[in-house]
Write an enzyme that holds these catalytic residues in place. Structure first.
Site, PDB file in Angstrom:
ATOM      1  N   LEU A   1      40.951  38.140  35.038  1.00  0.00           N
ATOM      2  CA  LEU A   1      40.912  36.921  34.233  1.00  0.00           C
ATOM      3  C   LEU A   1      42.225  36.822  33.469  1.00  0.00           C
ATOM      4  O   LEU A   1      42.605  37.766  32.775  1.00  0.00           O
ATOM      5  CB  LEU A   1      39.724  36.983  33.256  1.00  0.00           C
ATOM      6  CG  LEU A   1      39.698  35.967  32.120  1.00  0.00           C
ATOM      7  CD1 LEU A   1      39.605  34.550  32.660  1.00  0.00           C
ATOM      8  CD2 LEU A   1      38.521  36.240  31.184  1.00  0.00           C
ATOM      9  N   SER A   2      42.936  35.704  33.630  1.00  0.00           N
ATOM     10  CA  SER A   2      44.149  35.459  32.861  1.00  0.00           C
ATOM     11  C   SER A   2      45.149  36.611  33.018  1.00  0.00           C
ATOM     12  O   SER A   2      45.562  36.907  34.132  1.00  0.00           O
ATOM     13  CB  SER A   2      43.773  35.241  31.398  1.00  0.00           C
ATOM     14  OG  SER A   2      44.895  34.871  30.671  1.00  0.00           O
TER      15      SER A   2
END
Lengths: 291, 628
Positions: free
Chosen positions: A111-112
């Site tokens: 994520l990210s």
């Protein structure tokens, strides 16, 4: 926070594991039922947040699936490493960590910031990493950049340390449903998460400077699911599209929402991930679902 | 005077202790001590030596564990804001030392002449100076057999004795004396030839044996240790133990989780349990698992196997967002935990066990309960290694000054918390021989991995202290506020420890250099109820981690009863010690008997942990304990 459980499943067990002299805090949930012999899913978190932040997603993924979460060294409950590290070095450490936990092969979701790590893991361990899920992430230094105002907010760990500030900036940087419910951002970042040292955050930032996955995306062999929100100020939607175009065996899934959509709208997005990971042959469909 | 053993370095008293034991080597020191020390100090010293003789047969690892630290309030307090270096700045004490020395020119001249004479004898090989027999630093044969090394060692001993003598001569006040002695002691210890890779025969031998490999391994360890805080040698490998796998393994579940703490309920291991639950309040400045170390060394396990229903608080490691957690926050947390214990076991009472700083907060909570008319909620009160009366609480309080206190409170306020790693550095430099130089030689010069020992692993797992807590503790210490009724508050009520009339059981360690047993003993003068005081062997931690089965374990206690304050526990510790009897075995056994008499009827153990409202959330040891 371990909330009331809707479905029975194996317990998350938090523990400290020392790999190469650096002690990391890890949460392991063994696979049960039909997932007992399946590879586990390693979740790589966004910048500056501890493994608790992923709880909303964990609650929605298949309850039998084996999961591994960890605090990046210097963040949350993990020890600050003696020196700054590179993404490649961290990927190697994480691989060793997984091996120590008994997982020679695993799926990875990034994520990210963790998406960068996931891409690096995928290219460094073509045999160890089975499938890759990239969520709201870019290709590093060479990508379609966010608005400078967003970048400035991201350049310090202030939002992780000060709830009032977090509530103020959440809509600007996270977009999506945060625009209507800014308190959710603060709650996500503060509820039960642990806060690491400032230096740990800067190590994370430093690791990403100069790093880019652009040159090697074509070399990825794993089936990959690329997800992105259409209202994500940090990762403009062009980025996931570009990643999906470059990665050979990829699917693209664009959803309505912001940077943390996978946490705020986990109920809708977790099944997408489950379907992709459980699909017999995810490479056969190379679809770009309409928005 | 010869180099004294690790444990007996407290000035004056230790001089007397050691010199009577080694008359031949240091007759001058013995005379001096005898003339200097008053009668009561000598009696105390003798009693102390009795206990030390038992102590000193313990294993080497136990010894360092003894000195491994949990937390003394007073010190905490000032140093950690500014780091360990500050305590080495002599400041005004240094000026007064110089002045003191200048006032006694004749004594100084005599001492200098004595030193010159001794050094000449050393050079000629006629000196009789030798290290203390128990000084493990010079155990190697080379120190006695090799003429060059022998001379190096003897010169060091002569110079060290002269330096210590200077402080003796200066005739300083109590505070200055403690401070200067501390600094001189540190310098002397750092200068020991055993710390020098070119002089230590054991190191030379090992370097040859390994073809220099040991030095390479040692340098690697050095870089690793000193790259991150705490910048002190590691006493244990980072992966020697794993919490939840080989320590903190007593089965149980987290039944309540708040922002501040997790409450662990332990699974009963007996068919019948005592009705009244026990709540353990661990220190806020270290992880709780000191009471749940490896199997058969775990206090919790011992309690559970003796039919207690045990609950334990696991404090959260606060970070910058929790800067405003103060005494009241922690006091409120204890009340919440008590309520949970009572609801789960369907009782109206809890027995409480407070340790170190946890004991301090618990005591204030008890006073609060007494004030609001709920004193009977506590069935029995136990306290371990807790100092409530800060008056002259050892070298640490001597190092504490008003300005340092203010400076450090300010520093933690700016940062939001006090870093446990800085504390670890400060602590280590309080006992440099045991905690620095010993590992300096072992880890870096010899290139050995430090031994795997559970207490040391625990000790190397520091936590932070919130800024507000630091401020509150500091304030209590500086004003010594718990001694005076009404001088401090808890949750809005004034604290008067005299209103605590619950039966209490108080434990201290005779060799505890952090919470001196004399200071711990003063608690018996503060509480209003029947107070049983027990003096265990060993220091801060080893006194507490004292599992039955050790044939050498013993403790001292004196009869108490009736709750008539002062009638059974005399104010004077020497008097108490004279009256005390020595009991063989661990105090754990004595304590469980004491508890059994105060924690209600036996009844069938519950089959499930928690209840509908407090459903088990997680297996013990929970998640907070893993926060670094």
């Amino acid at each position: 926070m371990t909330a009331e459980r809707a479905r029975p499943r194996a317990e998350d067990r938090v523990r400290n594991v020392t790999v190469r002299g650096v002690t990391g805090r890890v949460s392991v949930r063994p696979g049960v039922g039909s997932y007992t012999d399946q590879v586990p899913l390693l979740l790589c978190n966004g910048i500056g947040t501890s493994l608790e932040a992923l709880q909303p997603l964990v609650d929605e993924l298949h309850p039998d699936r084996g999961l591994v979460r960890f605090d990046v060294p210097g963040v949350g409950g993990s020890q600050l490493p003696p020196f700054p590290y590179t993404i490649a070095g961290l990927a190697s450490w994480v691989t060793a960590l997984m091996a120590k936990l008994g997982h020679r092969r695993f799926d990875v979701l990034g994520l990210s910031w963790g998406g960068g790590l996931a891409q690096q893991l995928a290219v460094q361990g073509p045999r160890r990493v089975r499938r890759v899920v990239l969520v709201a992430t870019g290709t590093g230094t060479l990508m379609v950049p966010a608005h400078p105002r967003v970048l400035r907010i991201m350049s310090t760990p202030q939002r992780h340390r000060d709830p009032a500030y977090a509530a103020k900036v959440a809509p600007q940087i996270y977009g999506g449903s945060m625009r209507t419910h800014p308190a959710r951002g603060a709650a996500l970042l503060h509820g039960a998460t642990r806060s690491g040292s400032k230096l740990g955050y800067y190590y994370q930032l430093a690791a990403m400077t100069g790093w880019t996955s652009l040159p090697f995306l074509r070399l990825l062999r794993q089936p990959t699911l690329v997800m992105g929100g259409d209202d994500d100020p940090i990762i403009p939607v062009a980025n996931p599209k570009m990643q999906a175009a470059l990665i050979p065996h990829s699917q693209l899934h664009i959803y309505h929402g912001g940077h943390l959509g996978i946490l705020t709208e986990a109920d809708a997005l977790a099944p997408v991930i489950d379907t992709f990971l459980d699909d017999e042959d995810p490479t056969r469909t190379r679809s770009t679902p309409d928005e | 005077m010869t180099t004294t053993g690790a444990r007996t370095r407290r000035p004056r008293k230790s001089t007397a202790t050691k010199s009577t034991g080694s008359k031949q080597r240091a007759p001058r020191a013995a005379e001096k001590a005898a003339s200097e020390g008053d009668a009561s100090a000598t009696t105390a010293a003798q009693a102390e030596r009795r206990m030390h003789d038992v102590d000193e047969s313990q294993e080497a690892a136990e010894r360092s564990a003894d000195t491994a630290l949990a937390t003394p309030l007073d010190l905490l307090l000032s140093k950690a804001g500014s780091g360990p270096l500050r305590q080495f700045v002599p400041g005004m004490s240094g000026v007064r030392l110089a002045a003191g020395v200048a006032r006694h020119p004749r004594v100084v001249a005599k001492r200098t002449a004595g030193l010159a004479y001794e050094l000449t004898r050393v050079g000629l090989g006629r000196s009789q100076l030798a290290p203390a027999e128990k000084d493990r630093r010079f155990a190697e044969e080379g120190w006695a057999k090799n003429p060059a090394l022998k001379r190096a060692l003897q010169s060091y001993l002569a110079l060290g004795a002269a330096a210590r003598g200077l402080v003796d001569d200066a005739g300083l006040s109590w505070g200055d004396d403690q401070r200067m002695r501390f600094i001189v002691e540190n310098v002397v210890e750092a200068a020991a030839p055993s710390n020098n890779p070119f002089l230590n025969p054991a190191v030379l031998k090992r370097t040859l044996d390994t073809g220099g490999g040991s030095l390479v391994a040692g340098s690697r360890r050095f870089v690793k240790d000193f790259a991150t805080a705490p910048r002190v040698p590691s006493m244990v490998e980072a992966d020697a133990f794993e919490v939840g796998r080989d320590i903190a393994v007593t089965p149980g579940a987290v039944v309540l989780r708040t922002d501040v703490f997790e409450l662990i309920q332990y699974t009963p291991q007996t068919p019948k349990v005592r009705a009244v639950p026990m709540l353990i309040v661990p220190p806020t400045i270290n992880k709780y698992y000191v009471i749940d170390l490896a199997e058969h060394r775990s206090l919790v396990e011992h309690l559970v196997q003796n039919g207690q229903q045990v609950f334990c608080i696991s404090w959260r490691n606060p970070d910058v967002r929790h800067a405003d957690w103060g005494l009241d926050t922690y006091g409120q947390a204890i009340l919440e935990a008590m309520t949970a214990c009572e609801k789960i076991t369907r009782q109206k009472q809890t027995s409480i066990f407070g340790i170190c700083s946890g004991g301090l907060i618990a005591s204030m909570v008890l006073a609060h309960l007494a004030e609001i008319g709920q004193a009977d909620r506590v069935a029995a009160y136990s306290l371990a290694v807790t100092v409530l009366d800060q008056e002259r609480a050892g070298v640490t309080s001597a190092l504490l000054s008003e300005e340092a206190a203010a400076a450090s409170t300010l520093a933690s306020k700016e940062k939001g918390y006090l870093d446990g790693r800085t504390l670890a550095e400060v602590f280590a430099w309080l006992r440099p021989n045991d905690l620095i130089w010993n590992y300096w030689v072992n880890n870096y010069l010899m290139g050995h991995a430090p031994k795997a020992f559970d207490i040391l692993y625990w000790n190397a797992d520091p936590v932070r202290m919130s800024a507000a807590m630091h401020r509150d503790f500091m304030d209590l210490a500086m004003r010594n506020a718990l001694v005076k009724p009404g001088a401090s508050t808890m949750l809005g009520t004034k604290v008067d420890l005299g209103r605590i009339t619950t039966d209490s059981y108080i434990v201290a360690g005779i060799a505890d250099h952090l919470c001196k047993w004399e200071s711990c003993y003063q608690t018996t003068q503060l509480f209003g109820g029947d107070t049983k005081f027990v003096l265990s062997t060993s220091g801060h931690i080893a006194a507490m981690v004292n599992p039955p089965g050790n044939p050498k374990a013993s403790f001292q206690t004196a009869p108490s009863g009736g709750g008539r304050q002062g009638s059974d526990n005399p104010k004077d510790t020497v008097k108490w010690l004279a009256r005390a009897v020595k009991v063989k075995g661990s105090w754990w056994e004595d304590w469980t008997t004491w508890l059994a008499g105060r924690t209600g009827e036996e009844r069938t153990a519950p089959r499930r942990l928690g209840n509908a409202k407090y459903a088990p959330l997680d297996k013990a040891p929970g998640t907070y304990v893993h926060d670094r």
